[in-house]
Design a protein around this motif. Structure first.
Motif, PDB file in Angstrom:
ATOM      1  N   LEU A 124       0.838  -1.195   0.000  1.00 44.31           N
ATOM      2  CA  LEU A 124       0.000   0.000   0.000  1.00 44.31           C
ATOM      3  C   LEU A 124       0.876   1.249   0.000  1.00 44.31           C
ATOM      4  O   LEU A 124       2.085   1.181   0.249  1.00 44.31           O
ATOM      5  CB  LEU A 124      -0.918  -0.009   1.227  1.00 44.31           C
ATOM      6  N   GLY A 125       0.251   2.409  -0.240  1.00 45.14           N
ATOM      7  CA  GLY A 125       1.015   3.646  -0.218  1.00 45.14           C
ATOM      8  C   GLY A 125       0.114   4.860  -0.325  1.00 45.14           C
ATOM      9  O   GLY A 125      -1.107   4.757  -0.473  1.00 45.14           O
ATOM     10  N   VAL A 126       0.750   6.037  -0.241  1.00 42.71           N
ATOM     11  CA  VAL A 126       0.076   7.335  -0.316  1.00 42.71           C
ATOM     12  C   VAL A 126       0.746   8.143  -1.424  1.00 42.71           C
ATOM     13  O   VAL A 126       1.978   8.130  -1.529  1.00 42.71           O
ATOM     14  CB  VAL A 126       0.189   8.096   1.031  1.00 42.71           C
ATOM     15  N   PRO A 127      -0.023   8.852  -2.255  1.00 45.76           N
ATOM     16  CA  PRO A 127       0.611   9.712  -3.260  1.00 45.76           C
ATOM     17  C   PRO A 127       1.256  10.921  -2.598  1.00 45.76           C
ATOM     18  O   PRO A 127       0.574  11.849  -2.181  1.00 45.76           O
ATOM     19  CB  PRO A 127      -0.567  10.125  -4.158  1.00 45.76           C
ATOM     20  N   ALA A 128       2.583  10.924  -2.499  1.00 42.31           N
ATOM     21  CA  ALA A 128       3.256  11.985  -1.742  1.00 42.31           C
ATOM     22  C   ALA A 128       4.712  12.093  -2.146  1.00 42.31           C
ATOM     23  O   ALA A 128       5.517  11.221  -1.835  1.00 42.31           O
ATOM     24  CB  ALA A 128       3.156  11.703  -0.238  1.00 42.31           C
ATOM     25  N   GLY A 129       5.066  13.178  -2.839  1.00 43.91           N
ATOM     26  CA  GLY A 129       6.454  13.570  -2.992  1.00 43.91           C
ATOM     27  C   GLY A 129       7.278  12.736  -3.948  1.00 43.91           C
ATOM     28  O   GLY A 129       6.820  11.759  -4.546  1.00 43.91           O
ATOM     29  N   ILE A 130       8.569  13.145  -4.056  1.00 45.81           N
ATOM     30  CA  ILE A 130       9.532  12.437  -4.901  1.00 45.81           C
ATOM     31  C   ILE A 130      10.846  12.180  -4.163  1.00 45.81           C
ATOM     32  O   ILE A 130      11.793  11.672  -4.756  1.00 45.81           O
ATOM     33  CB  ILE A 130       9.828  13.214  -6.194  1.00 45.81           C
ATOM     34  N   PHE A 201      -4.368   8.654   6.906  1.00 44.90           N
ATOM     35  CA  PHE A 201      -4.486   8.598   5.457  1.00 44.90           C
ATOM     36  C   PHE A 201      -5.220   7.341   5.001  1.00 44.90           C
ATOM     37  O   PHE A 201      -5.086   6.273   5.609  1.00 44.90           O
ATOM     38  CB  PHE A 201      -3.097   8.570   4.797  1.00 44.90           C
ATOM     39  N   ARG A 202      -5.952   7.493   3.906  1.00 40.51           N
ATOM     40  CA  ARG A 202      -6.457   6.346   3.157  1.00 40.51           C
ATOM     41  C   ARG A 202      -5.313   5.826   2.290  1.00 40.51           C
ATOM     42  O   ARG A 202      -4.600   6.617   1.646  1.00 40.51           O
ATOM     43  CB  ARG A 202      -7.632   6.778   2.281  1.00 40.51           C
ATOM     44  N   LEU A 203      -5.117   4.506   2.253  1.00 39.97           N
ATOM     45  CA  LEU A 203      -4.019   3.927   1.504  1.00 39.97           C
ATOM     46  C   LEU A 203      -4.515   3.329   0.182  1.00 39.97           C
ATOM     47  O   LEU A 203      -5.685   2.969   0.044  1.00 39.97           O
ATOM     48  CB  LEU A 203      -3.316   2.849   2.337  1.00 39.97           C
ATOM     49  N   HIS A 204      -3.583   3.205  -0.768  1.00 42.46           N
ATOM     50  CA  HIS A 204      -3.896   2.717  -2.107  1.00 42.46           C
ATOM     51  C   HIS A 204      -2.930   1.597  -2.481  1.00 42.46           C
ATOM     52  O   HIS A 204      -1.801   1.539  -1.970  1.00 42.46           O
ATOM     53  CB  HIS A 204      -3.751   3.852  -3.123  1.00 42.46           C
ATOM     54  N   PRO A 205      -3.331   0.707  -3.380  1.00 41.47           N
ATOM     55  CA  PRO A 205      -2.414  -0.357  -3.801  1.00 41.47           C
ATOM     56  C   PRO A 205      -1.173   0.203  -4.498  1.00 41.47           C
ATOM     57  O   PRO A 205      -1.274   0.874  -5.526  1.00 41.47           O
ATOM     58  CB  PRO A 205      -3.271  -1.180  -4.782  1.00 41.47           C
ATOM     59  N   VAL A 206      -0.016  -0.037  -3.893  1.00 41.56           N
ATOM     60  CA  VAL A 206       1.269   0.371  -4.472  1.00 41.56           C
ATOM     61  C   VAL A 206       2.295  -0.670  -4.044  1.00 41.56           C
ATOM     62  O   VAL A 206       2.571  -0.812  -2.850  1.00 41.56           O
ATOM     63  CB  VAL A 206       1.752   1.756  -3.975  1.00 41.56           C
ATOM     64  N   ALA A 207       2.843  -1.392  -4.972  1.00 42.75           N
ATOM     65  CA  ALA A 207       3.880  -2.368  -4.629  1.00 42.75           C
ATOM     66  C   ALA A 207       5.159  -1.963  -5.350  1.00 42.75           C
ATOM     67  O   ALA A 207       5.702  -0.893  -5.101  1.00 42.75           O
ATOM     68  CB  ALA A 207       3.419  -3.777  -5.002  1.00 42.75           C
ATOM     69  N   ASP A 208       5.611  -2.792  -6.266  1.00 41.29           N
ATOM     70  CA  ASP A 208       6.727  -2.392  -7.108  1.00 41.29           C
ATOM     71  C   ASP A 208       6.194  -1.523  -8.247  1.00 41.29           C
ATOM     72  O   ASP A 208       5.059  -1.697  -8.702  1.00 41.29           O
ATOM     73  CB  ASP A 208       7.430  -3.613  -7.682  1.00 41.29           C
ATOM     74  N   VAL A 209       6.999  -0.580  -8.675  1.00 41.60           N
ATOM     75  CA  VAL A 209       6.681   0.234  -9.841  1.00 41.60           C
ATOM     76  C   VAL A 209       7.815   0.051 -10.847  1.00 41.60           C
ATOM     77  O   VAL A 209       8.859  -0.516 -10.538  1.00 41.60           O
ATOM     78  CB  VAL A 209       6.538   1.725  -9.462  1.00 41.60           C
TER      79      VAL A 209
END
Length: 459
Positions: A124-130, A201-209
């Motif tokens: 999981l993850g949050v859309p945030a930063g670089i 935060f609400r989390l979203h599916p994020v694994a490897d990119v």
């Protein structure tokens, strides 16, 4: 600071207090941007929300100046004020993930590295930063964008609650159902309304990119930007890519023959089927044959940390930003001019896409004022040598002044420089500014929280 006040504070707080006489003072006041050299009267390392409440009471009751430091990544250095009290939230670095509910609670002093590490374990993850060294608090309160914005929206679009210490020292939890006006203001209104001790935060599916980097010689900036402005907004939301002007750093994955060369390029993030990435970016050959093209699967937290060593804490920084809904040919000419004249090896310009999912949130739903923007741009003059501080500042200001007429007028609040005017803050919030001023008057009528891109209380 009066010695009696200091001793009273030390007696009341769990966290340590550092003052100019202490051996650790210089390291305690150090922040990410070494161009900022300010000397607060005291730095209070808050152990918990109770410390924050007591410290805010002391500051208010003794008519002291106040600043708040989360991750210390503020380019404008707003977390430090001469002769003021800085509340340092660094001890409050913790993340609690609920993988069933797909939520995370995050301490106010946490960095993106903490958030990414904890959530990645659950895919999981949050859309945030670089960059993983960025503070969660400052980025979120400014609105927040990053590699996952086209797919999942702004950081504040995933914020579902926050614990906040108010100017009167009280503690509230805010969400869409509790203090909804405050919750609306926190989603983009900066640090104007209180000290956020934790976020949910609400989390979203994020694994490897799949990570990609495509570079062209800087002389091809015009052709590449004309292609990029058409290509990316039409690309699938699984694909994000920010445009950059840069000098190629000396190290992998870049071949030695292009080290130090001035280039334009795109840093890609693909969240779809890994086998489909080359098809998704096959068009990179359309503007001109790239000088370098690279893709590789990577855990998302590794990608977030990819630039950390390239631009570590302790460099000289000066930056300015703007929002753009288009990239006209006249703006491309400006980018080409200044890209060919990068003043130092680390100076750069980025255009971050803020479309896709971010456009599907109504403009009235948060304090973020530019739901109609397509790119958030930042110009950064960067160098390790203080002797070059004026050189990088001048290049940045000149670049920004030439480019600004082609912008939408305002900027991502975290990209506004410390020396910019109050009009820039108003332009950043557009029609939301008056509403924000009213909320500020309700929760902080004396403007205790003013060490920020300030919104004035308006009754």
């Amino acid at each position: 600071m009066d010695g009696n006040i200091l001793e009273d504070m030390r007696g009341a707080l769990r966290g340590p207090i550092t003052v100019p006489q202490d051996p650790a003072y210089d390291s305690a006041r150090r922040i990410y941007n070494a161009m900022i050299d300010r000397r607060p009267a005291a730095i209070v390392r808050c152990a918990d929300a109770g410390d924050v409440m007591d410290a805010v009471d002391f500051v208010r009751e003794h008519d002291l100046e106040l600043a708040v430091r989360g991750g210390g990544h503020s380019g404008a250095g707003l977390c430090l004020v001469d002769d003021a009290v800085t509340l340092d939230l660094a001890p409050m670095r913790w993340v609690r993930v609920d993988p069933v509910a797909r939520t995370a609670r995050v301490g106010g002093g946490s960095l993106l590295a903490d958030l990414d590490h904890a959530t990645h374990a659950f895919g999981l993850g949050v859309p945030a930063g670089i960059m993983s060294t960025t503070g969660v608090g400052g980025l979120t309160l400014g609105g927040g964008h990053g590699h996952l914005t086209r797919k999942y929206g702004l950081t504040v679009d995933s914020l579902i609650a926050a614990d906040v210490v108010m100017a009167d020292g009280s503690f509230v939890t805010t969400s869409e159902s509790e203090h909804p006006d405050l919750f609306w203001a926190l989603r983009g209104g900066g640090g104007n309304f209180g000290v956020v001790t934790s976020f949910r935060f609400r989390l979203h599916p994020v694994a490897d990119v799949v990570v990609g980097v495509t570079l062209w010689p800087v002389e091809q900036t015009r052709d590449v930007l004309r292609w990029y402005r058409e290509f990316l907004p039409q690309a699938p939301e699984d694909l994000s890519g920010f445009f950059a002007l840069l000098a190629v750093p000396p190290g992998p994955p870049f071949p030695e023959e292009i080290h130090g060369h001035k280039m334009c390029g795109v840093v890609w993030c693909w969240t779809g089927d890994p086998d489909a990435v080359e098809g998704a970016v096959a068009a990179v050959r359309e503007p001109a044959p790239p000088a370098f093209h690279f893709t590789a699967p990577m855990p998302y937290p590794v990608f977030q940390a990819m630039f950390d060593e390239l631009i570590p804490a302790g460099l000289q920084w000066y930056w300015r930003g703007d929002f753009f809904d288009a990239i006209p040919d006249e703006a491309i000419d400006v980018h080409a001019k200044y890209g060919e004249n990068l003043p130092t090896a680390l100076s750069t310009m980025h255009l971050y896409p803020v479309d896709g999912a971010a456009h599907r949130v109504d403009a009235a739903d948060s304090a973020w004022g530019y739901r109609d923007a397509t790119w958030s741009g930042v110009i950064g003059g960067v160098d390790p040598d203080p002797a070059n501080a004026e050189t990088i500042r001048r290049w940045c200001v000149d670049y920004w002044q030439d480019l600004h007429p082609h912008s939408m007028g305002g900027a991502y609040v975290n990209f506004i420089g410390a020396d910019e005017s109050q009009d820039r803050v108003k332009a950043t919030y557009r029609e939301h500014y008056d509403r924000l001023g009213g909320i500020k008057h309700r929760y902080d009528p004396e403007n205790l929280f003013h060490a920020n891109q300030n919104i004035k209380p308006s009754g």
